[in-house]
Structures are given as structure tokens and as C-alpha cells.
Motif scaffolding. Sequence first.
Motif, PDB file in Angstrom:
ATOM      1  N   MET A 169       0.841  -1.206   0.000  1.00 34.29           N
ATOM      2  CA  MET A 169       0.000   0.000   0.000  1.00 34.29           C
ATOM      3  C   MET A 169       0.878   1.259   0.000  1.00 34.29           C
ATOM      4  SD  MET A 169      -2.664  -1.577   2.747  1.00 34.29           S
ATOM      5  CE  MET A 169      -3.926  -0.375   3.005  1.00 34.29           C
ATOM      6  N   HIS A 170       1.926   1.249   0.827  1.00 36.55           N
ATOM      7  CA  HIS A 170       2.828   2.413   0.853  1.00 36.55           C
ATOM      8  C   HIS A 170       3.505   2.598  -0.498  1.00 36.55           C
ATOM      9  CE1 HIS A 170       2.537   3.788   4.950  1.00 36.55           C
ATOM     10  NE2 HIS A 170       2.610   2.549   5.390  1.00 36.55           N
ATOM     11  N   GLU A 171       3.864   1.468  -1.151  1.00 39.10           N
ATOM     12  CA  GLU A 171       4.510   1.571  -2.477  1.00 39.10           C
ATOM     13  C   GLU A 171       3.541   2.163  -3.496  1.00 39.10           C
ATOM     14  OE1 GLU A 171       5.879  -2.407  -3.155  1.00 39.10           O
ATOM     15  OE2 GLU A 171       7.552  -2.147  -1.747  1.00 39.10           O
ATOM     16  N   PHE A 172       2.269   1.718  -3.460  1.00 40.80           N
ATOM     17  CA  PHE A 172       1.255   2.252  -4.390  1.00 40.80           C
ATOM     18  C   PHE A 172       1.099   3.764  -4.180  1.00 40.80           C
ATOM     19  CE2 PHE A 172      -1.676  -1.590  -5.550  1.00 40.80           C
ATOM     20  CZ  PHE A 172      -0.573  -2.327  -5.918  1.00 40.80           C
ATOM     21  N   ILE A 173       1.051   4.182  -2.913  1.00 39.00           N
ATOM     22  CA  ILE A 173       0.868   5.620  -2.618  1.00 39.00           C
ATOM     23  C   ILE A 173       2.057   6.411  -3.149  1.00 39.00           C
ATOM     24  CG2 ILE A 173       0.830   7.319  -0.742  1.00 39.00           C
ATOM     25  CD1 ILE A 173      -1.011   5.430   0.791  1.00 39.00           C
ATOM     26  N   LYS A 174       3.247   5.878  -2.915  1.00 39.23           N
ATOM     27  CA  LYS A 174       4.464   6.567  -3.369  1.00 39.23           C
ATOM     28  C   LYS A 174       4.454   6.742  -4.889  1.00 39.23           C
ATOM     29  CE  LYS A 174       9.350   6.031  -2.415  1.00 39.23           C
ATOM     30  NZ  LYS A 174      10.309   5.015  -1.997  1.00 39.23           N
ATOM     31  N   ARG A 175       3.985   5.703  -5.597  1.00 37.31           N
ATOM     32  CA  ARG A 175       3.968   5.752  -7.073  1.00 37.31           C
ATOM     33  C   ARG A 175       2.691   6.399  -7.609  1.00 37.31           C
ATOM     34  NH1 ARG A 175       3.931  -0.268  -8.302  1.00 37.31           N
ATOM     35  NH2 ARG A 175       3.570   0.439 -10.409  1.00 37.31           N
ATOM     36  N   GLY A 176       1.704   6.656  -6.737  1.00 43.03           N
ATOM     37  CA  GLY A 176       0.402   7.159  -7.185  1.00 43.03           C
ATOM     38  C   GLY A 176      -0.258   6.160  -8.116  1.00 43.03           C
ATOM     39  N   TYR A 177      -0.112   4.894  -7.796  1.00 40.97           N
ATOM     40  CA  TYR A 177      -0.524   3.816  -8.710  1.00 40.97           C
ATOM     41  C   TYR A 177      -1.901   3.248  -8.360  1.00 40.97           C
ATOM     42  CZ  TYR A 177      -0.532  -0.887 -10.753  1.00 40.97           C
ATOM     43  OH  TYR A 177      -0.877  -2.022 -11.425  1.00 40.97           O
ATOM     44  N   THR A 178      -2.783   3.233  -9.345  1.00 42.12           N
ATOM     45  CA  THR A 178      -4.094   2.573  -9.202  1.00 42.12           C
ATOM     46  C   THR A 178      -4.129   1.377 -10.147  1.00 42.12           C
ATOM     47  OG1 THR A 178      -5.170   4.678  -8.714  1.00 42.12           O
ATOM     48  CG2 THR A 178      -6.600   2.869  -9.387  1.00 42.12           C
ATOM     49  N   PRO A 179      -4.237   0.163  -9.629  1.00 41.64           N
ATOM     50  CA  PRO A 179      -4.270  -1.007 -10.521  1.00 41.64           C
ATOM     51  C   PRO A 179      -5.493  -0.973 -11.422  1.00 41.64           C
ATOM     52  CG  PRO A 179      -4.004  -1.665  -8.224  1.00 41.64           C
ATOM     53  CD  PRO A 179      -4.334  -0.212  -8.219  1.00 41.64           C
ATOM     54  N   ARG A 180      -5.376  -1.650 -12.558  1.00 39.30           N
ATOM     55  CA  ARG A 180      -6.503  -1.743 -13.485  1.00 39.30           C
ATOM     56  C   ARG A 180      -7.599  -2.618 -12.893  1.00 39.30           C
ATOM     57  NH1 ARG A 180      -3.696  -2.737 -19.307  1.00 39.30           N
ATOM     58  NH2 ARG A 180      -3.574  -0.544 -19.911  1.00 39.30           N
ATOM     59  N   ALA A 181      -8.783  -2.457 -13.456  1.00 42.31           N
ATOM     60  CA  ALA A 181      -9.922  -3.242 -12.953  1.00 42.31           C
ATOM     61  C   ALA A 181      -9.801  -4.698 -13.372  1.00 42.31           C
ATOM     62  CB  ALA A 181     -11.213  -2.660 -13.509  1.00 42.31           C
ATOM     63  N   THR A 182     -10.050  -5.564 -12.446  1.00 43.01           N
ATOM     64  CA  THR A 182     -10.153  -6.994 -12.739  1.00 43.01           C
ATOM     65  C   THR A 182     -11.444  -7.435 -12.089  1.00 43.01           C
ATOM     66  OG1 THR A 182      -7.768  -7.158 -12.482  1.00 43.01           O
ATOM     67  CG2 THR A 182      -8.999  -9.225 -12.523  1.00 43.01           C
ATOM     68  N   LYS A 183     -12.397  -7.894 -12.893  1.00 48.82           N
ATOM     69  CA  LYS A 183     -13.702  -8.222 -12.322  1.00 48.82           C
ATOM     70  C   LYS A 183     -13.547  -9.336 -11.288  1.00 48.82           C
ATOM     71  CE  LYS A 183     -18.520  -8.768 -13.592  1.00 48.82           C
ATOM     72  NZ  LYS A 183     -18.874  -9.572 -12.459  1.00 48.82           N
ATOM     73  N   CYS A 184     -14.153  -9.124 -10.134  1.00 42.99           N
ATOM     74  CA  CYS A 184     -14.025 -10.127  -9.076  1.00 42.99           C
ATOM     75  C   CYS A 184     -15.397 -10.326  -8.415  1.00 42.99           C
ATOM     76  CB  CYS A 184     -12.995  -9.680  -8.033  1.00 42.99           C
ATOM     77  SG  CYS A 184     -13.522  -8.246  -7.089  1.00 42.99           S
ATOM     78  N   GLU A 185     -15.456 -11.240  -7.469  1.00 43.50           N
ATOM     79  CA  GLU A 185     -16.749 -11.568  -6.847  1.00 43.50           C
ATOM     80  C   GLU A 185     -17.348 -10.393  -6.065  1.00 43.50           C
ATOM     81  OE1 GLU A 185     -16.579 -14.160  -3.257  1.00 43.50           O
ATOM     82  OE2 GLU A 185     -14.451 -14.345  -3.772  1.00 43.50           O
ATOM     83  N   TYR A 186     -16.524  -9.352  -5.760  1.00 44.41           N
ATOM     84  CA  TYR A 186     -17.036  -8.222  -4.968  1.00 44.41           C
ATOM     85  C   TYR A 186     -17.557  -7.078  -5.835  1.00 44.41           C
ATOM     86  CZ  TYR A 186     -14.659 -10.873  -1.453  1.00 44.41           C
ATOM     87  OH  TYR A 186     -14.276 -11.896  -0.638  1.00 44.41           O
ATOM     88  N   CYS A 187     -17.354  -7.165  -7.179  1.00 46.43           N
ATOM     89  CA  CYS A 187     -17.732  -6.045  -8.062  1.00 46.43           C
ATOM     90  C   CYS A 187     -19.223  -5.690  -7.948  1.00 46.43           C
ATOM     91  CB  CYS A 187     -17.400  -6.370  -9.505  1.00 46.43           C
ATOM     92  SG  CYS A 187     -15.633  -6.401  -9.832  1.00 46.43           S
ATOM     93  N   ASN A 188     -20.082  -6.687  -7.917  1.00 45.08           N
ATOM     94  CA  ASN A 188     -21.517  -6.385  -7.917  1.00 45.08           C
ATOM     95  C   ASN A 188     -21.964  -5.659  -6.646  1.00 45.08           C
ATOM     96  OD1 ASN A 188     -22.046  -7.267 -10.447  1.00 45.08           O
ATOM     97  ND2 ASN A 188     -22.510  -9.374  -9.815  1.00 45.08           N
ATOM     98  N   GLN A 189     -21.230  -5.866  -5.537  1.00 47.18           N
ATOM     99  CA  GLN A 189     -21.599  -5.192  -4.284  1.00 47.18           C
ATOM    100  C   GLN A 189     -20.843  -3.877  -4.107  1.00 47.18           C
ATOM    101  OE1 GLN A 189     -20.423  -7.899  -1.205  1.00 47.18           O
ATOM    102  NE2 GLN A 189     -21.332  -9.656  -2.230  1.00 47.18           N
ATOM    103  N   CYS A 190     -19.910  -3.587  -5.009  1.00 46.39           N
ATOM    104  CA  CYS A 190     -18.982  -2.471  -4.813  1.00 46.39           C
ATOM    105  C   CYS A 190     -19.663  -1.132  -5.093  1.00 46.39           C
ATOM    106  CB  CYS A 190     -17.782  -2.659  -5.730  1.00 46.39           C
ATOM    107  SG  CYS A 190     -16.593  -1.317  -5.632  1.00 46.39           S
ATOM    108  N   SER A 191     -19.558  -0.195  -4.154  1.00 45.11           N
ATOM    109  CA  SER A 191     -20.212   1.100  -4.332  1.00 45.11           C
ATOM    110  C   SER A 191     -19.487   1.933  -5.395  1.00 45.11           C
ATOM    111  CB  SER A 191     -20.269   1.854  -3.008  1.00 45.11           C
ATOM    112  OG  SER A 191     -18.986   2.253  -2.617  1.00 45.11           O
ATOM    113  N   LEU A 192     -18.286   1.523  -5.799  1.00 40.66           N
ATOM    114  CA  LEU A 192     -17.505   2.289  -6.772  1.00 40.66           C
ATOM    115  C   LEU A 192     -17.599   1.740  -8.183  1.00 40.66           C
ATOM    116  CD1 LEU A 192     -14.281   2.921  -4.697  1.00 40.66           C
ATOM    117  CD2 LEU A 192     -16.053   4.552  -5.258  1.00 40.66           C
ATOM    118  N   LYS A 193     -18.504   0.764  -8.406  1.00 39.21           N
ATOM    119  CA  LYS A 193     -18.461   0.086  -9.697  1.00 39.21           C
ATOM    120  C   LYS A 193     -18.733   1.033 -10.869  1.00 39.21           C
ATOM    121  CE  LYS A 193     -23.065  -1.884  -9.260  1.00 39.21           C
ATOM    122  NZ  LYS A 193     -23.803  -3.119  -8.986  1.00 39.21           N
ATOM    123  N   ASP A 194     -19.535   2.088 -10.659  1.00 40.84           N
ATOM    124  CA  ASP A 194     -19.780   3.024 -11.760  1.00 40.84           C
ATOM    125  C   ASP A 194     -18.522   3.822 -12.103  1.00 40.84           C
ATOM    126  OD1 ASP A 194     -22.347   2.196 -12.086  1.00 40.84           O
ATOM    127  OD2 ASP A 194     -23.214   3.741 -10.804  1.00 40.84           O
TER     128      ASP A 194
END
Length: 217
Positions: A169-194
Motif C-alpha cells: 500500500m505504501h509503495e502504491f501511494i508513493k507511485r500514485g498507482y491505481t491497478p486496473r480493474a479486474t472483475k471479481c466476486e465483490y464487483c456487484n456489491q462495490c459502491s464504486l463500480k460506476d
Amino acid sequence: MSEIDYIQLSGIQHFSLCKRQWALIHIENKWTDNWRTIDGTIMHERVHDSSLNEKRGDVITMRALRVVSHTLKVAGECDAVEFIRNGSGIELFGYADKYIPFPVEYKRGKAKSIDADKMQLCAQAICLEEMLACSIKNGALFYGEPHRRVEVEFTQDLRNKVADATKEMHEFIKRGYTPRATKCEYCNQCSLKDDCIPAIGKKQSINNYIKKYLAEG
Ligand code: SF4
């Protein structure tokens, strides 16, 4: 790094469920509520009421306890910490006897098949251990469905998972990195899916989304 830059403890659960979801919230500052998140917020407001601190028999319960770990560089709040009277525990200011801390985290839903909730609870225990110079072997997750507690053992394996996740997590913050979307079992419940995968949120074809995703390579 100052404490203000530490990772939010609650983010460990998001990161374990979906790294992209965590990055959208904590790096890109996106947040959208749905009925699940609203329900969860109401439940946490209830359990975070510090006026409900109490002592019953051998147990002192403290709510909304602020915690920090300078090793993991995480900070946050425990829903509740039960201090259980035990001769081999630690002294608490203002109380006689000795106590062992036992963190309790409240979740609105059911137990998950992965360790996300356990990792969040374990991170709380690591914070408490650092702050109170003690050793904590167990804690508990209270699930709204089916309204019961599940005891969690803080094994070395679980502690390693927490350390690995917070490092990443610290490495992601340092790089400002957001991974690409990979559809997973939580997508349908995710409030950020839009925000994350508009094709899913608007019930458009996932095939079109994947084709576009691959084309962008
Ligand atoms: S919609 Fe799916 S991939 Fe996107 S943030 Fe939510 S859980 Fe992650």
C-alpha cells in the motif's frame, strides 16, 4: 514520514478485497455510498460511541480507541477493545489489576472467504501491542449476519499478510498507482463500480468493456 501520512487502518480490508477499490478511495479520493456502506456506517457510529465505555465484571470495554503502528505506518480506530483482567497482562491507568487487550471489530455482513476482515483486526492488534508493549494472541469479529462473534487468532502467517499488504500500500501511494480493474466476486456489491467499470454499473456488455480494455493495452 509524519503520522498524518500513515495509511488508514480500515483500508487494509479494502486492499485485501480489491486493490483497485482501495486505490480509488485512498489515492484518487473517490467514494460513493450504496445501501451496504450506509448500513455499515450506521452500525459503526453506534459501536463508536465512547459514552458506552464500561466495566463489567472482569472486562473493561473501550470504544473508538485511536491506535497507531510506527512499524506498519498505519493509524486508525478500533471499534472496541475489551481489556480482560489477567495477572499476566498490562496495567491500565486508573484501574487496579492487570488486563490483556482483546480487539473487537464489527462488520455488518457475513464472514468472508478471504482474510480481509481478519487482517484489519490483526493490524489493530499490532498497533495495540506497539502502543501498550504487550502481546495479543486473539481478537474477535462480530458479524451482523448471523449476529455472532468469530474469534480470530493472530498467527504469524496473518501478521505476515498484514506486513506485506501495508508495504505494498505504501509503495502504491508513493507511485500514485491505481491497478486496473479486474472483475471479481465483490464487483456487484462495490459502491464504486460506476467509477471503476462503468460497463458493469450501467449493465452494458462486459465484452465491450474487455475489448476496449485490451485495445488500450
Ligand atoms: S468494481 Fe470491482 S474491480 Fe472495480 S473497484 Fe469495485 S471491486 Fe474493484
